[in-house]
Design an enzyme around this catalytic site. Structure first.
Site, PDB file in Angstrom:
ATOM      1  N   CYS A   2       0.871  -1.174   0.000  1.00  0.00           N
ATOM      2  CA  CYS A   2       0.000   0.000   0.000  1.00  0.00           C
ATOM      3  C   CYS A   2       0.906   1.220   0.000  1.00  0.00           C
ATOM      4  CB  CYS A   2      -0.855   0.016   1.254  1.00  0.00           C
ATOM      5  SG  CYS A   2      -1.726  -1.526   1.534  1.00  0.00           S
ATOM      6  N   ARG A  30       0.716   2.196  -5.951  1.00  0.00           N
ATOM      7  CA  ARG A  30       0.999   1.119  -5.010  1.00  0.00           C
ATOM      8  C   ARG A  30      -0.259   0.365  -4.576  1.00  0.00           C
ATOM      9  NH1 ARG A  30       6.013   1.443  -2.808  1.00  0.00           N
ATOM     10  NH2 ARG A  30       5.329   0.194  -1.036  1.00  0.00           N
ATOM     11  N   TRP A  77      -3.877  -1.619  -1.183  1.00  0.00           N
ATOM     12  CA  TRP A  77      -3.989  -2.816  -2.016  1.00  0.00           C
ATOM     13  C   TRP A  77      -4.367  -3.928  -1.043  1.00  0.00           C
ATOM     14  CZ3 TRP A  77      -1.248  -7.554  -2.515  1.00  0.00           C
ATOM     15  CH2 TRP A  77      -1.525  -8.261  -3.691  1.00  0.00           C
ATOM     16  N   ASN A 103       1.427  -0.584   5.849  1.00  0.00           N
ATOM     17  CA  ASN A 103       1.703  -1.315   4.611  1.00  0.00           C
ATOM     18  C   ASN A 103       2.409  -2.601   4.999  1.00  0.00           C
ATOM     19  OD1 ASN A 103       2.522  -2.172   2.056  1.00  0.00           O
ATOM     20  ND2 ASN A 103       4.318  -0.838   2.050  1.00  0.00           N
ATOM     21  N   GLY A 104       1.893  -3.740   4.547  1.00  0.00           N
ATOM     22  CA  GLY A 104       2.521  -5.013   4.884  1.00  0.00           C
ATOM     23  C   GLY A 104       1.494  -5.977   5.444  1.00  0.00           C
ATOM     24  N   GLU A 473       7.135 -11.415 -22.137  1.00  0.00           N
ATOM     25  CA  GLU A 473       6.853 -10.057 -21.663  1.00  0.00           C
ATOM     26  C   GLU A 473       5.715  -9.423 -22.483  1.00  0.00           C
ATOM     27  OE1 GLU A 473       7.428  -8.453 -19.138  1.00  0.00           O
ATOM     28  OE2 GLU A 473       7.096  -6.374 -19.668  1.00  0.00           O
ATOM     29  N   LYS A 477       2.333  -8.052 -20.679  1.00  0.00           N
ATOM     30  CA  LYS A 477       1.851  -6.666 -20.827  1.00  0.00           C
ATOM     31  C   LYS A 477       0.425  -6.680 -21.356  1.00  0.00           C
ATOM     32  CE  LYS A 477       4.080  -5.098 -19.167  1.00  0.00           C
ATOM     33  NZ  LYS A 477       5.192  -4.972 -18.270  1.00  0.00           N
ATOM     34  N   GLU A 480      -2.078  -7.892 -18.677  1.00  0.00           N
ATOM     35  CA  GLU A 480      -2.093  -7.002 -17.516  1.00  0.00           C
ATOM     36  C   GLU A 480      -2.936  -5.743 -17.763  1.00  0.00           C
ATOM     37  OE1 GLU A 480       1.878  -5.589 -16.884  1.00  0.00           O
ATOM     38  OE2 GLU A 480       1.478  -5.039 -14.817  1.00  0.00           O
ATOM     39  N   HIS A 496       3.714 -28.505 -29.167  1.00  0.00           N
ATOM     40  CA  HIS A 496       3.619 -29.528 -28.118  1.00  0.00           C
ATOM     41  C   HIS A 496       2.374 -29.333 -27.242  1.00  0.00           C
ATOM     42  CE1 HIS A 496       7.479 -31.136 -29.223  1.00  0.00           C
ATOM     43  NE2 HIS A 496       8.001 -29.907 -29.180  1.00  0.00           N
ATOM     44  N   LYS A 595       1.946  -1.604  -8.165  1.00  0.00           N
ATOM     45  CA  LYS A 595       3.296  -1.498  -8.719  1.00  0.00           C
ATOM     46  C   LYS A 595       4.325  -2.279  -7.907  1.00  0.00           C
ATOM     47  CE  LYS A 595       6.291   0.469 -11.486  1.00  0.00           C
ATOM     48  NZ  LYS A 595       6.287  -0.068 -12.860  1.00  0.00           N
TER      49      LYS A 595
END
Ligand code: M6R
Length: 600
Positions: A2, A30, A77, A103-104, A473, A477, A480, A496, A595
């Site tokens: 957060c 965040r 978050w 935060n945590g 990647e 992207k 996301e 395969h 983020k």
């Protein structure tokens, strides 16, 4: 994971509220499940709302908000309890004598909650955080002063946390951290604290990075930092080398587009002073003392993991034994880790909990640790034996873009510090890299491709060798920020299993640079998907004849085979951006994401 902001600003005016709201907008990357503030004076007033910051701002507009000398704020978050007004921070004790932002994750919160409930405390939320104000109040009731109660409460917590608290009738902020970032800002006439510098960079560039286990006491004219025993410390004051404009949108609709467009500049910064093309030398002074390892292990997550895969290939090509691990799986890797092992944590933020944990595991096992990071003073940079900065500048969009290109570039240079090789051509290509990226940005048709395939059912990305991480990647992207189904595959793996998914509704982005055997084989895979009716978009430098089999082409300049993939990725970033833009997605703050992921 957060965002926390705090400001001790002295006079009773609008300033505190403004600073908190500015700070929260700089921290929204965040987490954006909810936002809230607590303003402390003769009373502690808390305002909070589920959803993005604008919901809180709307609430504040229709409320008579008091002017106070001090305040804290939070953008969330969610970990414990769904996003809601009730679970939004700040949280208070009964009677709101103290307010806390956190935060945590507090791992022992259930036991603490039971004990506090037995003592008569009432809990309003589902969060782990709410035990903290109740605990602090408990120790105040037992006779401790504000700081003593704060310290004692923190001593009961297990887990990871950055915490800030304000008290009724007090002009002071108390804060501490353990495995979650917290930085202090020294201003003129006021002092700041935040999870990250963008929160207050417009007010001050003088900062102190708080270390794990340290405590900070902030008033308008003083910051005191102490260790766990209460000993006063004199931590170094550092100057931030970028400014508020670097952290703003500079006229772009989204941070992501701005950051994609910043790549020529961020790559120049990454290369500056490190490459002497005439002499054929790479200079990375920060790595001068790095011992030559028997083996290298990369640990990283998400986009950084893809960059690490790229780094692994550059080392293997030089005969170095290198492996890449998802940081969250490293503890089950069963590989030798000893004093001849170099463990490289690739992490933009330097705060990703999974990566930090893997690095700590490596350190305990006696390995040399190296952080490849963007954030000066981040936990990774402070904890590792060596740090190489990628120098990309602040990246605010949740989707990593410019930092990926800078990670790939930095890892190319890092390979040299580990094992020398003849690479004059490569250095020439790196010199041209910023200009080549610029030419892609100036002439890309990615927007048209995005429009063409807006309604596809799924998007697949294929590549071999250095282009394999780029395919992964590209897909990350895409999923996301567009919320569309996308997968990246090693081109040879397609037949395969994944080939069963390929239809006329599934465009294939084939990343083919160079004209070696890998390119030829990937073209074979392109023909396989074409035969199943799938539209093909070739991302290519034109060296091979892949264009013949493609419905569309995204061109990149011809360059060294190590550098072509960095360029190809820029085109894929643009396709995802423009597709998400057409779909009106929340590009800078995709749903459910944040983020900096400071929980495991
Ligand atoms: O800060 P880090 O590089 O350690 O972050 C790791 C991942 O969370 C991150 O790369 C994530 O996958 C990207 N934001 C995705 O665009």
């Amino acid at each position: 994971m957060c965002g926390i902001i705090g400001y001790a600003g002295g006079g009773r005016n609008q300033e505190v509220l403004d600073v908190l709201l500015t700070g929260l907008s700089g921290l929204e990357y965040r987490g954006y499940d909810s936002a809230g503030i607590a303003l402390a004076d003769e009373a502690v007033s808390v305002y909070k709302r589920e959803g993005e910051l604008e919901n809180l701002e709307a609430l504040l507009k229709e409320t008579d908000v008091p002017s106070t000398p001090v305040g804290i704020g939070h953008t969330r978050w969610s970990t414990h309890g769904p996003p809601s007004d009730r679970n939004a921070h700040p949280h208070t004790d009964d009677g709101a004598t103290v307010a806390v932002v956190h935060n945590g994750i507090i791992e022992n919160y259930e036991r603490l909650r039971e004990e506090l409930s037995e003592l008569g405390c009432t809990f309003e939320s589902d969060t782990d955080t709410e035990v903290v104000p109740h605990l602090i109040r408990h120790y105040v009731d037992e006779g401790l002063d504000e700081e003593g109660a704060f310290r004692k409460a923190v001593s009961k917590l297990e887990g990871s946390y950055a915490i800030a608290a304000v008290f009724r009738g007090s002009e002071t902020i108390y804060a501490t951290r353990q495995d979650s970032p917290l930085v202090l800002g020294l201003g003129e006439g006021g002092n700041y604290l935040a999870s990250d510098v963008p929160a207050f960079i417009q007010y001050t560039d003088r900062v102190i990075y708080l270390e794990d286990g340290q405590f900070a006491v902030l008033t308008d004219d003083e910051i005191t930092v102490t260790d766990g025993d209460g000993q006063v410390l004199e931590p170094p004051v550092k100057r931030i080398e970028w400014d508020a404009e670097d952290a703003g949108k500079s006229g772009y609709d989204h941070y992501m587009l701005k950051e994609i467009n910043e790549q020529p500049r961020s790559l120049r910064q990454c290369l500056r002073g490190r490459v002497d093309e005439l002499e054929g030398d790479v200079t990375t002074e920060e790595l001068d003392e790095l011992p030559e390892p028997a083996r290298v292990q990369f640990v990283a997550c998400g986009t950084s993991y893809h960059a690490a895969l790229y780094g692994e290939l550059t080392l293997r090509e030089r005969g170095v034994k290198a492996q890449t691990f998802m940081a969250s799986e490293y503890d089950r890797a069963s590989v030798p880790i000893d004093d001849e092992t170099l463990v490289i944590g690739v992490t933009q933020s330097g705060e990703t909990a999974d990566t930090l944990r893997a690095l700590r595991q490596a350190e305990r096992a006696g390995a040399t640790t190296l952080a490849v990071t963007n954030v000066v003073g981040s936990s990774a940079s402070r904890e590792c034996d060596y740090t190489m900065y990628i120098r990309a500048g602040p990246e605010i969009g949740v989707a990593a873009t410019k930092t990926f290109a800078s990670q790939q570039t930095a890892l190319t240079l890092l390979a040299d510090a580990i094992r020398d090789a003849e690479h004059r051509e490569l250095l020439g290509a790196l010199r041209d890299l910023p200009d080549h990226v610029q030419s892609i940005l100036d002439g890309s048709n990615a927007r048209e491709i995005a429009a063409e395939y807006e309604n596809a059912g799924a998007y697949f990305f294929i590549g071999r060798g250095y282009n394999y991480p780029v395919a992964l990647e590209g897909a990350l992207k895409m999923k996301e920020i567009t919320y569309k189904h996308a997968e990246g595959f090693a081109a040879g793996e397609l037949k395969h299993g994944p080939l069963a998914l390929v239809t006329e509704e599934t465009p294939i982005f084939a990343v083919v640079t160079g004209d070696d055997e890998r390119a030829t084989k990937t073209i074979g895979n392109v023909k396989e998907v074409e035969a199943r009716g799938a539209p093909v978009v070739a991302v290519t430098d034109g060296q091979s004849d892949v264009e013949r089999y493609a419905d569309h082409v995204l061109s990149v300049p011809e360059t060294h085979d190590r550098v072509g993939p960095i360029l190809a990725n820029v085109q894929l970033q643009l396709v995802s951006y423009w597709l998400a833009n057409r779909l009106d997605r929340s590009i800078d703050k995709p749903r459910n994401l944040a983020k900096s992921v400071t929980v495991e």
